[in-house]
Design a protein around this motif. Structure first.
Motif, PDB file in Angstrom:
ATOM      1  N   GLN A  80       0.846  -1.195   0.000  1.00 50.75           N
ATOM      2  CA  GLN A  80       0.000   0.000   0.000  1.00 50.75           C
ATOM      3  C   GLN A  80       0.887   1.252   0.000  1.00 50.75           C
ATOM      4  N   ARG A  83       2.592   1.802  -3.446  1.00 50.12           N
ATOM      5  CA  ARG A  83       1.663   2.357  -4.439  1.00 50.12           C
ATOM      6  C   ARG A  83       1.449   3.855  -4.188  1.00 50.12           C
ATOM      7  N   TRP A  84       1.305   4.240  -2.922  1.00 47.49           N
ATOM      8  CA  TRP A  84       1.129   5.654  -2.592  1.00 47.49           C
ATOM      9  C   TRP A  84       2.398   6.439  -2.921  1.00 47.49           C
ATOM     10  N   GLN A  87       2.748   7.092  -6.587  1.00 47.17           N
ATOM     11  CA  GLN A  87       1.820   8.141  -7.032  1.00 47.17           C
ATOM     12  C   GLN A  87       2.316   9.525  -6.634  1.00 47.17           C
ATOM     13  N   ASN A  88       3.239   9.563  -5.680  1.00 51.67           N
ATOM     14  CA  ASN A  88       3.750  10.833  -5.178  1.00 51.67           C
ATOM     15  C   ASN A  88       5.224  11.048  -5.519  1.00 51.67           C
TER      16      ASN A  88
END
Length: 114
Positions: A80, A83-84, A87-88
């Protein structure tokens, strides 16, 4: 890292691969997203502990420009987090499959498990 190298970073990495990278002296950051009570039981030396719930506020603590292996107990929270992170802008982040539990069972059997 260049954008081309970052694009080649796999989403997940096995414990044997991480062990090999460390043994060969590869420059790599390790981010442990477990809670402090979990880290008190066992930890991979040299890792940075930032609990998952505090990750957005602690991005400045993360190494940049090198692979970043993210781990937790079994690999779900860290996936998790990866993935975050991707995205950042942390395209070099990868999840440690099986987490510290797999590390303790397959790489460092002297490590405590829970």
């Amino acid at each position: 890292m260049t954008a081309g190298v970052e694009a080649d970073v796999p989403l997940q990495l096995g414990v044997e691969q991480l062990d090999s990278m460390r043994k060969h002296g590869q420059e790599i950051g390790i981010l442990d997203v477990r809670e402090p009570w979990e880290v008190a039981i066992c930890v991979i030396g040299g890792s940075v502990n930032v609990p998952l719930s505090t990750l957005p506020q602690n991005l400045n603590r993360l190494p940049k420009g090198q692979p970043l292996v993210v781990l937790c107990h079994h690999g779900m929270r860290s996936l998790q987090a990866v993935r975050w992170l991707r995205q950042n802008g942390f395209n070099h982040a990868t999840n440690l499959q099986g987490g510290i539990d797999a590390w303790a069972r397959q790489v460092d059997q002297s490590m405590a498990t829970y």
